[in-house]
Design a protein around this motif. Structure first.
Motif, PDB file in Angstrom:
ATOM      1  N   THR A 279    -107.302 -68.168 102.765  1.00 56.41           N
ATOM      2  CA  THR A 279    -108.394 -68.489 103.182  1.00 56.41           C
ATOM      3  C   THR A 279    -109.179 -67.144 103.786  1.00 56.41           C
ATOM      4  O   THR A 279    -110.306 -67.075 103.670  1.00 56.41           O
ATOM      5  CB  THR A 279    -108.338 -69.528 104.609  1.00 56.41           C
TER       6      THR A 279
ATOM      7  N   GLU B  50    -101.567 -70.414 104.056  1.00 57.25           N
ATOM      8  CA  GLU B  50    -102.782 -70.761 103.887  1.00 57.25           C
ATOM      9  C   GLU B  50    -103.714 -69.732 104.828  1.00 57.25           C
ATOM     10  O   GLU B  50    -105.014 -69.786 104.468  1.00 57.25           O
ATOM     11  CB  GLU B  50    -102.605 -72.344 104.680  1.00 57.25           C
TER      12      GLU B  50
ATOM     13  N   MET C  57     -87.524 -92.370 108.570  1.00 56.52           N
ATOM     14  CA  MET C  57     -86.986 -92.183 107.343  1.00 56.52           C
ATOM     15  C   MET C  57     -85.722 -91.050 107.684  1.00 56.52           C
ATOM     16  O   MET C  57     -85.753 -90.130 108.275  1.00 56.52           O
ATOM     17  CB  MET C  57     -87.894 -91.522 106.358  1.00 56.52           C
TER      18      MET C  57
ATOM     19  N   LEU D  30     -91.940 -83.616 111.648  1.00 63.08           N
ATOM     20  CA  LEU D  30     -92.465 -82.633 110.736  1.00 63.08           C
ATOM     21  C   LEU D  30     -93.881 -82.390 110.876  1.00 63.08           C
ATOM     22  O   LEU D  30     -94.720 -83.431 110.945  1.00 63.08           O
ATOM     23  CB  LEU D  30     -92.124 -83.344 109.329  1.00 63.08           C
TER      24      LEU D  30
ATOM     25  N   ASN E  99    -102.183 -79.461 109.598  1.00 66.30           N
ATOM     26  CA  ASN E  99    -102.417 -78.094 108.947  1.00 66.30           C
ATOM     27  C   ASN E  99    -104.220 -77.721 108.892  1.00 66.30           C
ATOM     28  O   ASN E  99    -104.467 -77.350 107.800  1.00 66.30           O
ATOM     29  CB  ASN E  99    -101.712 -78.018 107.675  1.00 66.30           C
ATOM     30  N   ARG E 100    -104.702 -78.115 109.908  1.00 67.60           N
ATOM     31  CA  ARG E 100    -106.316 -77.899 109.933  1.00 67.60           C
ATOM     32  C   ARG E 100    -106.685 -76.579 110.496  1.00 67.60           C
ATOM     33  O   ARG E 100    -106.113 -76.340 111.547  1.00 67.60           O
ATOM     34  CB  ARG E 100    -106.962 -79.033 110.468  1.00 67.60           C
ATOM     35  N   PHE E 101    -107.494 -75.874 110.015  1.00 68.49           N
ATOM     36  CA  PHE E 101    -108.414 -74.904 110.631  1.00 68.49           C
ATOM     37  C   PHE E 101    -109.199 -75.456 111.668  1.00 68.49           C
ATOM     38  O   PHE E 101    -110.042 -76.304 111.282  1.00 68.49           O
ATOM     39  CB  PHE E 101    -108.867 -73.996 109.823  1.00 68.49           C
ATOM     40  N   LEU E 102    -109.180 -75.057 112.842  1.00 65.30           N
ATOM     41  CA  LEU E 102    -110.213 -75.720 113.820  1.00 65.30           C
ATOM     42  C   LEU E 102    -111.481 -74.862 113.930  1.00 65.30           C
ATOM     43  O   LEU E 102    -112.575 -75.437 114.018  1.00 65.30           O
ATOM     44  CB  LEU E 102    -109.418 -76.096 115.118  1.00 65.30           C
ATOM     45  N   SER E 103    -111.290 -73.660 114.204  1.00 67.15           N
ATOM     46  CA  SER E 103    -112.513 -72.672 114.334  1.00 67.15           C
ATOM     47  C   SER E 103    -112.118 -71.349 113.918  1.00 67.15           C
ATOM     48  O   SER E 103    -110.831 -70.978 114.150  1.00 67.15           O
ATOM     49  CB  SER E 103    -113.128 -72.767 115.842  1.00 67.15           C
TER      50      SER E 103
ATOM     51  N   ARG F 287     -98.321 -81.815 108.029  1.00 70.69           N
ATOM     52  CA  ARG F 287     -99.568 -82.249 107.788  1.00 70.69           C
ATOM     53  C   ARG F 287    -100.509 -81.946 108.861  1.00 70.69           C
ATOM     54  O   ARG F 287    -101.459 -82.304 108.960  1.00 70.69           O
ATOM     55  CB  ARG F 287     -99.583 -83.704 107.635  1.00 70.69           C
TER      56      ARG F 287
ATOM     57  N   VAL G 121    -100.091 -75.060 110.138  1.00 72.86           N
ATOM     58  CA  VAL G 121    -100.998 -74.235 109.329  1.00 72.86           C
ATOM     59  C   VAL G 121     -99.983 -73.082 108.899  1.00 72.86           C
ATOM     60  O   VAL G 121     -99.210 -72.688 109.696  1.00 72.86           O
ATOM     61  CB  VAL G 121    -102.268 -73.611 109.669  1.00 72.86           C
TER      62      VAL G 121
ATOM     63  N   VAL H 107     -86.749 -88.456 110.230  1.00 71.96           N
ATOM     64  CA  VAL H 107     -87.782 -87.507 110.256  1.00 71.96           C
ATOM     65  C   VAL H 107     -88.975 -88.459 110.540  1.00 71.96           C
ATOM     66  O   VAL H 107     -88.923 -89.663 110.176  1.00 71.96           O
ATOM     67  CB  VAL H 107     -88.174 -86.655 109.053  1.00 71.96           C
ATOM     68  N   VAL H 108     -90.028 -87.794 111.219  1.00 70.77           N
ATOM     69  CA  VAL H 108     -91.158 -88.663 111.376  1.00 70.77           C
ATOM     70  C   VAL H 108     -92.228 -87.368 111.127  1.00 70.77           C
ATOM     71  O   VAL H 108     -91.999 -86.480 110.953  1.00 70.77           O
ATOM     72  CB  VAL H 108     -91.306 -89.268 112.578  1.00 70.77           C
ATOM     73  N   ARG H 109     -93.384 -87.917 110.586  1.00 68.09           N
ATOM     74  CA  ARG H 109     -94.485 -87.129 109.830  1.00 68.09           C
ATOM     75  C   ARG H 109     -95.708 -87.602 110.392  1.00 68.09           C
ATOM     76  O   ARG H 109     -96.563 -88.130 109.964  1.00 68.09           O
ATOM     77  CB  ARG H 109     -94.312 -86.910 108.474  1.00 68.09           C
TER      78      ARG H 109
ATOM     79  N   GLU I 117     -99.631 -87.473 110.785  1.00 70.89           N
ATOM     80  CA  GLU I 117    -100.756 -86.950 109.919  1.00 70.89           C
ATOM     81  C   GLU I 117    -101.860 -86.123 110.734  1.00 70.89           C
ATOM     82  O   GLU I 117    -102.413 -85.509 110.014  1.00 70.89           O
ATOM     83  CB  GLU I 117    -101.409 -88.316 109.080  1.00 70.89           C
TER      84      GLU I 117
END
Lengths: 447, 200
Positions: free
Chosen positions: A87, A83, A1, A56, A61-65, A59, A79, A18-20, A22
């Motif tokens: 948290t 955030e 896009m 980009l 944006n996860r917490f892993l440990s 997405r 992240v 751009v590519v995003r 997930e």
């Protein structure tokens, strides 16, 4: 896009593909022109890629440990500091180093090796990163640390995304007892007074920064307000008679549209600076604020960059070595004052020693950051004049804020660039990772 | 999970494998304990143009959005009915409110899901089980990323917050974002004589 992207200064604006991804499995580098982008809060063209690809990472944006005892966090690249705050502040943890906005990605922080108001005490962001995983040009992943792939580690720290795409990282958070900061503001009559207050060991607090009035008259050149702060302990809070302010999630206000360029002019800037100088510096006693008020005051106005109008603005941030700081800063301020270009948000911070990133910005001394509207006809000639002053005093300009440095000036300011290029060539021989900034600075070769 | 301090377990679910859905639900209950509610969030979307050429894609759309949902929700409905309480949330779409030339098979599958959830709501109400239909407008997901012609696109975070509120406030049919209720109200009012000429 295809979309039009820019940095926070909204200059320049370029069309990018751009590519995003997930999830981590979607992260690839298939094209010849690729650069990663977090929240796009670098000011210039570091995270845009004209006629190229921008990945980009928002997405991812996860917490892993997270280890609740040691405060060691493993998280994906996208992240944000915001955030992390939402948290972990309730759990009693805070980022060890944070820039002046919470809306930045952790990978962006590492790629620009951000600093905060505590660099003189605690150095920069990379100091608290133990290791990270990066996607390199051949599609494989490397685990990097100070002992594993050491050269690539230091080429990536502050390396503006030019060695690969950071996927995950492990970092150390700092223990806090309360979400409050105890602040003391000191009015300074001129630059010498500012520097005196900032280097005074009596005030050697954890966080120190000064707001400078760049438009003050010659006799008051560099007047400002120096703010010191530290995380409040429970015991300290008890000593204050007043109820501490509520710490709550604030949605922030929005500037509804691009403001007209005449709004930011010498008159309004001078009025703002004078009012702010007297208002900010009127409290003589320490006081308590919620952490976001001290660390992220501008984040309350979510898109404050629109105040500079559709032309956008450039931020000029430079650092001068300790021995040259006083004279260099005076020259800079005199040059800026003489140009009569409106500038309101001038911030001075103290730096400690540099860490090791080949393109990392900090060095022991003082750093000054100012915003200038792009629409002013004299702004680029002023910035070139400032470059000469900075170079003459052995300093450099921050690439994360830059939008117009020349290749020649860049090479003088960053003498370790050839070393970075050598490391980059070993992992990215075709030069896949590049950006509008890297092409502007001709970073594909040393010449 | 670190962010929200809750327990998260992952497992594989295949919408078109109807025969495995009963065992899947049993495994979920075994792993998580007694269920308070379920949220159905899977779906499938491809272009109408592709569907026009390949019936397999039409079938995948119907299975992914309707048949697969009916299969698993039947088991969930029976579970909650026995339990005498709980909630079922089904994510449908505003596309199911009226058939449009740009995505009518997708719209039909989501419309069918909305009707199914409506009937389920009617069946389970006396048993103390709430059934909530979430009708989504455009949401910024991999399904919609890069697609032209989208407007007022909502973030997944915003939608998630809306779903939680809908559960807390025991709503029946919720449009997210809220303004889609009024947009679709207008769309559904357009007489068919006029609507069939439009290129929506």
């Amino acid at each position: 896009m295809e979309v039009e992207l820019s940095g926070w200064g909204r200059y320049p604006r370029v069309v990018c593909n751009v590519v995003r991804p997930e999830a981590q499995r979607d992260l690839r580098c298939d094209t010849r022109r690729t650069i990663a982008r977090g929240q796009g809060r670098s000011y210039g063209d570091a995270a845009v890629n004209q006629d190229g690809e921008v990945v980009l990472t928002e997405r991812l944006n996860r917490f892993l440990s997270f280890d609740e005892n040691s405060g060691v966090l493993r998280a994906e690249a996208g992240v944000t500091i915001d955030e992390v705050l939402k948290t972990f502040v309730p759990m009693g943890w805070f980022p060890s180093v944070t820039p002046g906005t919470r809306f930045v990605s952790l990978a962006g922080c590492l790629a620009t090796d951000v600093h905060g108001k505590n660099h003189h005490h605690d150095h920069s962001f990379s100091r608290y990163v133990y290791d990270f995983e990066m996607l390199v040009a051949d599609g494989t992943r490397r685990q990097l640390s100070r002992t594993t792939h050491r050269k690539l580690f230091w080429a990536t720290v502050g390396g503006m995304g030019l060695t690969g795409i950071i996927a995950e990282l492990t970092m150390q958070l700092r223990r806090i007892e309360t979400p409050y900061v105890i602040v003391q503001d000191c009015k300074a009559r001129d630059l010498d007074h500012v520097l005196e207050l900032m280097s005074d060991q009596t005030w050697n607090d954890q966080y120190t920064a000064a707001w400078i009035d760049c438009l003050a008259s010659k006799g008051s050149l560099g007047r400002g307000v120096v703010s010191h702060g530290h995380h409040a302990t429970c015991e300290e809070l008890m000593k204050f008679n007043t109820e501490p302010p509520r710490v709550r999630e604030r949605k922030g206000w929005r500037v509804p549209w691009n403001q007209p360029s005449w709004l930011m002019n010498s008159v309004t800037a001078h009025m703002f600076n004078t009012s702010y100088y007297h208002w900010k510096g009127h409290k003589n006693e320490p006081y308590v604020v919620a952490y976001d008020t001290f660390f992220y005051p501008l984040d309350r106005l979510l898109n404050w960059n629109k105040l500079y109008g559709k032309d956008g603005f450039v931020q000029y941030q430079c650092v001068l070595p300790s021995a040259e700081s006083r004279d260099g800063l005076k020259e800079l301020l005199e040059e800026i004052r003489g140009a009569h270009i409106p500038t309101m948000l001038a911030v001075l911070k103290r730096f400690g020693d540099s860490q090791g990133g080949l393109l990392s910005f900090p060095m022991a001394g003082y750093t000054l950051a100012l915003d200038f509207p792009v629409g002013h006809p004299d702004v680029f000639s002023l910035l070139s004049a400032l470059d000469l002053i900075v170079m003459r005093h052995g300093g450099r300009v921050y690439l994360a804020k830059d939008a117009r440095l020349s290749p020649e000036t860049f090479r003088v300011m960053y003498p370790q660039f050839p070393e970075l290029l050598e490391v980059k060539s070993s992992v990215d021989p075709e030069g896949k990772f590049n950006s509008t900034m890297s092409r502007r600075l001709r970073m594909e070769s040393c010449a | 999970m670190i962010r929200h301090q809750g327990m998260v377990k992952c497992g594989k679910f295949i919408a078109e494998d109807y025969s495995l859905h009963d065992a899947f639900l049993k495994r979920v209950i075994e792993t998580m304990g007694e269920l308070e509610g379920v949220l159905l969030a899977f779906g499938y979307m491809t272009t109408q143009c592709t569907i026009n050429k390949k019936f397999d894609e039409a079938n995948a759309t119907i299975v992914g959005n309707f048949s697969g949902a009916v299969s698993i929700l039947n088991h969930c409905a029976n579970y909650f009915e026995c339990r005498g309480g709980g909630f079922i949330v089904g994510i449908s779409s505003v596309a199911g409110d009226r058939g449009r030339q740009s995505n009518y098979v997708y719209g039909a599958s989501k419309g069918a899901l909305s009707l199914y959830l409506q009937g389920l709501r009617n069946r389970l109400w006396p048993k103390g089980v709430r059934v909530i239909t979430i009708k989504l407008g455009f949401v910024d997901t991999p399904m919609t990323f890069g697609k032209p012609g989208l407007f007022l696109v909502a973030s997944p975070h915003h939608i998630g917050q809306g779903i939680v509120k809908a559960i807390q406030k025991t709503k029946d049919i919720v449009y997210l974002p809220w303004f889609w209720r009024y947009i679709m109200f207008v769309i559904t009012l357009i007489p068919e004589k006029i609507f069939k000429r439009l290129k929506l």
